[in-house]
Design a protein around this motif. Structure first.
Motif, PDB file in Angstrom:
ATOM      1  N   ASN A 135       0.665  -1.252   0.008  1.00  9.95           N
ATOM      2  CA  ASN A 135       0.068  -0.171   0.120  1.00  9.95           C
ATOM      3  C   ASN A 135       0.914   1.185   0.099  1.00  9.95           C
ATOM      4  O   ASN A 135       0.422   2.249  -0.661  1.00  9.95           O
ATOM      5  CB  ASN A 135      -0.932   0.093   1.002  1.00  9.95           C
ATOM      6  N   LYS A 136       1.992   1.199   0.738  1.00 12.42           N
ATOM      7  CA  LYS A 136       2.845   2.448   0.654  1.00 12.42           C
ATOM      8  C   LYS A 136       3.453   2.554  -0.846  1.00 12.42           C
ATOM      9  O   LYS A 136       3.917   3.760  -1.000  1.00 12.42           O
ATOM     10  CB  LYS A 136       3.986   2.279   1.829  1.00 12.42           C
ATOM     11  N   ASP A 137       3.546   1.625  -1.465  1.00 14.96           N
ATOM     12  CA  ASP A 137       4.015   1.794  -2.883  1.00 14.96           C
ATOM     13  C   ASP A 137       2.980   2.333  -3.781  1.00 14.96           C
ATOM     14  O   ASP A 137       3.189   2.553  -4.868  1.00 14.96           O
ATOM     15  CB  ASP A 137       4.495   0.294  -3.510  1.00 14.96           C
ATOM     16  N   GLY A 138       1.832   2.332  -3.202  1.00 14.33           N
ATOM     17  CA  GLY A 138       0.673   3.020  -4.049  1.00 14.33           C
ATOM     18  C   GLY A 138      -0.467   1.961  -4.438  1.00 14.33           C
ATOM     19  O   GLY A 138      -1.523   2.546  -5.157  1.00 14.33           O
ATOM     20  N   LEU A 139      -0.402   0.725  -3.999  1.00 18.45           N
ATOM     21  CA  LEU A 139      -1.441  -0.105  -4.527  1.00 18.45           C
ATOM     22  C   LEU A 139      -2.782  -0.119  -3.544  1.00 18.45           C
ATOM     23  O   LEU A 139      -2.503   0.020  -2.297  1.00 18.45           O
ATOM     24  CB  LEU A 139      -0.882  -1.754  -4.128  1.00 18.45           C
ATOM     25  N   THR A 140      -3.964  -0.010  -4.492  1.00 21.88           N
ATOM     26  CA  THR A 140      -5.052   0.122  -3.191  1.00 21.88           C
ATOM     27  C   THR A 140      -5.308  -1.348  -2.843  1.00 21.88           C
ATOM     28  O   THR A 140      -5.452  -2.580  -3.638  1.00 21.88           O
ATOM     29  CB  THR A 140      -6.116   0.751  -4.370  1.00 21.88           C
ATOM     30  N   VAL A 141      -5.863  -1.602  -1.705  1.00 22.68           N
ATOM     31  CA  VAL A 141      -6.191  -2.763  -1.308  1.00 22.68           C
ATOM     32  C   VAL A 141      -7.765  -2.862  -0.880  1.00 22.68           C
ATOM     33  O   VAL A 141      -7.914  -2.211   0.270  1.00 22.68           O
ATOM     34  CB  VAL A 141      -5.089  -3.195  -0.191  1.00 22.68           C
ATOM     35  N   PHE A 142      -8.512  -4.060  -1.001  1.00 27.47           N
ATOM     36  CA  PHE A 142      -9.624  -4.280  -0.451  1.00 27.47           C
ATOM     37  C   PHE A 142      -9.440  -5.693   0.417  1.00 27.47           C
ATOM     38  O   PHE A 142      -9.160  -6.726  -0.177  1.00 27.47           O
ATOM     39  CB  PHE A 142     -10.614  -4.449  -1.359  1.00 27.47           C
ATOM     40  N   LEU A 143      -9.402  -5.312   1.670  1.00 21.16           N
ATOM     41  CA  LEU A 143      -9.165  -6.581   2.418  1.00 21.16           C
ATOM     42  C   LEU A 143     -10.348  -7.193   3.429  1.00 21.16           C
ATOM     43  O   LEU A 143     -10.888  -6.615   4.086  1.00 21.16           O
ATOM     44  CB  LEU A 143      -8.088  -6.158   3.671  1.00 21.16           C
ATOM     45  N   VAL A 144     -10.507  -8.384   2.904  1.00 19.45           N
ATOM     46  CA  VAL A 144     -11.567  -9.273   3.755  1.00 19.45           C
ATOM     47  C   VAL A 144     -11.089 -10.128   4.915  1.00 19.45           C
ATOM     48  O   VAL A 144     -10.204 -10.817   4.570  1.00 19.45           O
ATOM     49  CB  VAL A 144     -12.574 -10.067   2.650  1.00 19.45           C
ATOM     50  N   GLU A 145     -11.534  -9.917   6.124  1.00 18.81           N
ATOM     51  CA  GLU A 145     -10.995 -10.585   7.179  1.00 18.81           C
ATOM     52  C   GLU A 145     -11.751 -10.848   8.254  1.00 18.81           C
ATOM     53  O   GLU A 145     -12.866  -9.896   8.523  1.00 18.81           O
ATOM     54  CB  GLU A 145      -9.729  -9.958   7.543  1.00 18.81           C
ATOM     55  N   GLN A 146     -11.673 -11.827   8.943  1.00 22.83           N
ATOM     56  CA  GLN A 146     -12.304 -12.028  10.309  1.00 22.83           C
ATOM     57  C   GLN A 146     -11.360 -11.533  11.368  1.00 22.83           C
ATOM     58  O   GLN A 146     -11.984 -11.272  12.596  1.00 22.83           O
ATOM     59  CB  GLN A 146     -12.377 -13.690  10.610  1.00 22.83           C
ATOM     60  N   ASN A 147     -10.041 -11.293  11.148  1.00 24.47           N
ATOM     61  CA  ASN A 147      -8.945 -10.751  12.042  1.00 24.47           C
ATOM     62  C   ASN A 147      -9.302  -9.352  12.330  1.00 24.47           C
ATOM     63  O   ASN A 147      -8.621  -8.387  11.665  1.00 24.47           O
ATOM     64  CB  ASN A 147      -7.812 -11.301  11.792  1.00 24.47           C
ATOM     65  N   ALA A 148     -10.126  -9.113  12.949  1.00 23.50           N
ATOM     66  CA  ALA A 148     -10.670  -7.643  13.051  1.00 23.50           C
ATOM     67  C   ALA A 148      -9.405  -6.717  13.587  1.00 23.50           C
ATOM     68  O   ALA A 148      -9.240  -5.606  12.997  1.00 23.50           O
ATOM     69  CB  ALA A 148     -12.022  -7.226  13.900  1.00 23.50           C
ATOM     70  N   TYR A 149      -8.937  -6.952  14.671  1.00 25.14           N
ATOM     71  CA  TYR A 149      -7.921  -6.042  15.353  1.00 25.14           C
ATOM     72  C   TYR A 149      -6.840  -5.635  14.341  1.00 25.14           C
ATOM     73  O   TYR A 149      -6.439  -4.530  14.243  1.00 25.14           O
ATOM     74  CB  TYR A 149      -7.226  -6.857  16.540  1.00 25.14           C
ATOM     75  N   HIS A 150      -6.184  -6.476  13.612  1.00 22.10           N
ATOM     76  CA  HIS A 150      -4.849  -6.176  12.793  1.00 22.10           C
ATOM     77  C   HIS A 150      -5.517  -5.532  11.706  1.00 22.10           C
ATOM     78  O   HIS A 150      -5.010  -4.687  11.112  1.00 22.10           O
ATOM     79  CB  HIS A 150      -4.260  -7.622  12.445  1.00 22.10           C
ATOM     80  N   THR A 151      -6.619  -6.103  11.140  1.00 26.03           N
ATOM     81  CA  THR A 151      -7.200  -5.524  10.067  1.00 26.03           C
ATOM     82  C   THR A 151      -7.584  -3.892  10.339  1.00 26.03           C
ATOM     83  O   THR A 151      -7.362  -3.295   9.018  1.00 26.03           O
ATOM     84  CB  THR A 151      -8.554  -6.403   9.393  1.00 26.03           C
ATOM     85  N   LEU A 152      -8.153  -3.586  10.977  1.00 26.34           N
ATOM     86  CA  LEU A 152      -8.599  -2.436  11.418  1.00 26.34           C
ATOM     87  C   LEU A 152      -7.670  -1.580  11.870  1.00 26.34           C
ATOM     88  O   LEU A 152      -7.560  -0.124  11.641  1.00 26.34           O
ATOM     89  CB  LEU A 152      -9.744  -2.293  12.291  1.00 26.34           C
ATOM     90  N   LYS A 153      -6.670  -1.973  12.421  1.00 24.36           N
ATOM     91  CA  LYS A 153      -5.167  -1.138  12.643  1.00 24.36           C
ATOM     92  C   LYS A 153      -4.628  -0.724  11.344  1.00 24.36           C
ATOM     93  O   LYS A 153      -4.183   0.312  11.321  1.00 24.36           O
ATOM     94  CB  LYS A 153      -4.350  -1.933  13.611  1.00 24.36           C
ATOM     95  N   LEU A 154      -4.721  -1.754  10.406  1.00 21.97           N
ATOM     96  CA  LEU A 154      -4.056  -1.228   9.248  1.00 21.97           C
ATOM     97  C   LEU A 154      -4.968  -0.459   8.156  1.00 21.97           C
ATOM     98  O   LEU A 154      -4.316   0.264   7.423  1.00 21.97           O
ATOM     99  CB  LEU A 154      -3.771  -2.745   8.580  1.00 21.97           C
ATOM    100  N   ALA A 155      -6.186  -0.767   8.339  1.00 16.95           N
ATOM    101  CA  ALA A 155      -7.141  -0.009   7.279  1.00 16.95           C
ATOM    102  C   ALA A 155      -7.095   1.477   7.479  1.00 16.95           C
ATOM    103  O   ALA A 155      -7.455   1.801   8.447  1.00 16.95           O
ATOM    104  CB  ALA A 155      -8.495  -0.720   7.152  1.00 16.95           C
ATOM    105  N   ASP A 156      -7.390   2.072   6.326  1.00 18.01           N
ATOM    106  CA  ASP A 156      -7.897   3.510   6.360  1.00 18.01           C
ATOM    107  C   ASP A 156      -9.168   3.611   6.663  1.00 18.01           C
ATOM    108  O   ASP A 156      -9.691   4.317   7.423  1.00 18.01           O
ATOM    109  CB  ASP A 156      -7.594   4.163   4.930  1.00 18.01           C
ATOM    110  N   ARG A 157      -9.966   2.776   6.246  1.00 22.80           N
ATOM    111  CA  ARG A 157     -11.528   2.756   6.424  1.00 22.80           C
ATOM    112  C   ARG A 157     -12.211   1.282   6.313  1.00 22.80           C
ATOM    113  O   ARG A 157     -11.310   0.537   5.971  1.00 22.80           O
ATOM    114  CB  ARG A 157     -12.283   3.480   5.417  1.00 22.80           C
ATOM    115  N   GLY A 158     -13.176   1.047   7.203  1.00 23.67           N
ATOM    116  CA  GLY A 158     -13.467  -0.182   7.234  1.00 23.67           C
ATOM    117  C   GLY A 158     -15.146  -0.127   7.274  1.00 23.67           C
ATOM    118  O   GLY A 158     -15.872   0.894   7.549  1.00 23.67           O
ATOM    119  N   TYR A 159     -15.906  -1.415   6.938  1.00 30.35           N
ATOM    120  CA  TYR A 159     -17.050  -1.749   6.930  1.00 30.35           C
ATOM    121  C   TYR A 159     -17.447  -2.978   7.593  1.00 30.35           C
ATOM    122  O   TYR A 159     -16.358  -3.956   7.603  1.00 30.35           O
ATOM    123  CB  TYR A 159     -17.619  -1.919   5.336  1.00 30.35           C
ATOM    124  N   VAL A 160     -18.540  -3.009   8.344  1.00 34.40           N
ATOM    125  CA  VAL A 160     -18.683  -4.252   9.056  1.00 34.40           C
ATOM    126  C   VAL A 160     -20.029  -4.752   8.521  1.00 34.40           C
ATOM    127  O   VAL A 160     -20.991  -4.150   8.028  1.00 34.40           O
ATOM    128  CB  VAL A 160     -19.147  -4.020  10.498  1.00 34.40           C
TER     129      VAL A 160
END
Length: 250
Positions: free
Chosen positions: A186-211
């Motif tokens: 992502n720092k290199d500019g790639l846009t990422v859509f991340l589907v995960e059950q691991n909410a803690y690590h995912t939301l720490k990393l994400a700019d935005r999120g949906y539940v």
């Protein structure tokens, strides 16, 4: 639907047969973002990702990528537009070597001159793939096969990388490495859509999120905002089995 979005789902409904599984889903991903979709097992997260790729088709609503409605396009045409998916589990070619899997991923890019550059990039990101270049995919460990699935998607030079449960079943140290790789991409500019059950690590990393709950988006906000929501903490961060109550957003 945001005019700035790279990808937008606008009131999308999808069904398996006659059974509705997604209900009026609205979701935006802007260029350069990491956007997370979290929820319990069976909430509809994977179906959302698969619907973007046309399997199943959206029965209602629009899926817009780079200003183009892709909801009715064939899957291979969607991939050629610059969307790559790393699906859940060991979805690699088991009889092919690691190198052959990566070569298959590069076909979609149609850029033979860029192959060596892209290969060096993914092998730097996941050194195990260079060490095991001649090993058959089906003999890799779960962690190595997950790295290979992500790397194969990257070889297609995507504008949007969609990752489905990249941490599922992996040891904590490997999970940390996978999330570090996502952050670097992502720092290199790639846009990422991340589907995960691991909410803690995912939301720490994400700019935005949906539940997502039962095929519906029930909350949205920045990753930090969702981490602070008591409903999210109760359902996903504290081991509570209570079902999230639907709400109109963060």
């Amino acid at each position: 639907m945001s005019a700035e979005a790279l990808l937008s789902l606008d009131s999308v409904t999808a069904c398996y047969g006659r059974l509705p599984v997604l209900h009026d889903v609205n979701l935006d991903i802007k260029p350069g973002e990491i956007v997370a979709l979290i929820g319990a097992n069976g909430a509809g997260k994977t179906t959302t990702m698969m619907t973007i790729f046309g399997r199943p088709r959206a029965s209602q609503g629009r899926i817009v990528f780079h200003g183009k409605d892709i909801a009715q396009l064939p899957t291979h045409d969607i991939a050629r537009l610059g969307i790559a998916q790393s699906p859940e589990g060991r979805r690699i070619f088991p009889r092919m070597t690691v190198m052959e899997n990566l070569q298959m991923g590069a076909i979609i890019a149609g850029d033979p001159d860029g192959f060596d550059r892209d290969l060096e990039h993914v092998q730097t990101l996941f050194p195990v793939l260079k060490e095991r270049a001649d090993q058959r995919g089906g003999t890799l460990s779960g962690a190595s096969s997950r790295c290979l699935a992500i790397a194969r998607a990257l070889m297609g030079q995507p504008k949007l990388l969609m990752l489905d449960e990249p941490s599922l079943g992996l040891a904590p140290l490997i999970v940390k490495q996978i999330f570090a790789a996502i952050e670097e991409l992502n720092k290199d500019g790639l846009t990422v859509f991340l589907v995960e059950q691991n909410a803690y690590h995912t939301l720490k990393l994400a700019d935005r999120g949906y539940v997502m709950v039962n095929g519906r988006i029930t909350m949205s906000g920045t990753g930090a905002e969702l981490l602070e929501r008591k409903e999210v903490r109760a359902a996903y961060l504290e081991g509570d089995t209570a079902v999230l109550k639907e709400t109109n957003g963060a």
